[in-house]
Design an enzyme around this catalytic site. Structure first.
Site, mmCIF file in Angstrom:
data_model
loop_
_atom_site.group_PDB
_atom_site.id
_atom_site.type_symbol
_atom_site.label_atom_id
_atom_site.label_comp_id
_atom_site.label_asym_id
_atom_site.label_seq_id
_atom_site.Cartn_x
_atom_site.Cartn_y
_atom_site.Cartn_z
ATOM 1 C CB ILE A 281 -0.947 -0.025 1.227
ATOM 2 C CG1 ILE A 281 -2.186 0.811 0.986
ATOM 3 C CG2 ILE A 281 -0.239 0.377 2.506
ATOM 4 C CD1 ILE A 281 -3.293 0.581 2.013
ATOM 5 C CG ASN B 297 11.832 -5.714 7.074
ATOM 6 O OD1 ASN B 297 13.033 -5.681 6.818
ATOM 7 N ND2 ASN B 297 10.957 -4.922 6.485
ATOM 8 N N GLY C 185 12.895 -4.480 12.034
ATOM 9 C CA GLY C 185 12.043 -3.470 11.403
ATOM 10 C C GLY C 185 10.703 -3.999 10.928
ATOM 11 C CD GLN C 186 7.616 -9.385 11.228
ATOM 12 O OE1 GLN C 186 8.519 -9.914 11.892
ATOM 13 N NE2 GLN C 186 6.572 -10.067 10.776
ATOM 14 C CG HIS D 295 5.377 -9.221 5.175
ATOM 15 N ND1 HIS D 295 5.077 -9.214 6.522
ATOM 16 C CD2 HIS D 295 6.094 -8.095 4.953
ATOM 17 C CE1 HIS D 295 5.580 -8.118 7.079
ATOM 18 N NE2 HIS D 295 6.214 -7.426 6.145
#
Ligand code: AMP
Ligand code: ZN
Length: 111
Positions: free
Chosen positions: A31, A86, A92-93, A99
């Site tokens: 997105i 990540n 940094g997830q 994913h």
């Protein structure tokens, strides 16, 4: 997982721009793209991160990695792409449903 945004995308409760779907895996555009082409591939069955995976995830992880070049090609990334996973807060997830990001089509930050 009722409060997981990617589980809601899998369930069709939140819309997504779909790239690919089968019984185990979904791919959809990010997105907030970080490159001209930026989509992610996820297992439909909720798992928090790569760190939470075990041998029961081996097949779906293999499937996702083999799908990455196929879907990248289909999205026009003929000269290559970047994959990013990540993992955890330290990695940094932001969305805690595993994913694999696939990015390309422009100048990418190295590593
Ligand atoms: P990560 O830091 O690897 O957890 O990245 C999560 C990614 O999910 C970010 O790049 C977000 O832009 C993306 N994202 C968050 N919500 C949505 C959504 N509803 N549809 C598509 N991508 C999303
Ligand atoms: Zn989930």
């Amino acid at each position: 997982m009722t409060d997981c945004i990617f589980c809601k995308i899998v369930a069709g409760e939140i819309p997504s721009k779909k790239v690919y779907e089968d019984d185990e895996v979904l791919a959809f555009h990010d997105i907030n793209p970080a490159a001209p082409v930026h989509f992610m591939i996820i297992p439909k069955r909720h798992v928090k991160s790569l760190e939470a995976c075990d041998t029961s995830h081996q097949d779906v992880l293999g499937k996702i990695l083999l799908l990455a070049p196929k879907l990248a090609r289909e999205q026009g990334l003929s000269d290559g792409f970047k994959t990013v996973i990540n993992t955890g807060v330290g990695g940094g997830q932001l969305v805690m449903h595993l994913h694999v990001h696939v990015l390309g089509g422009g100048k990418l930050q190295h590593v």
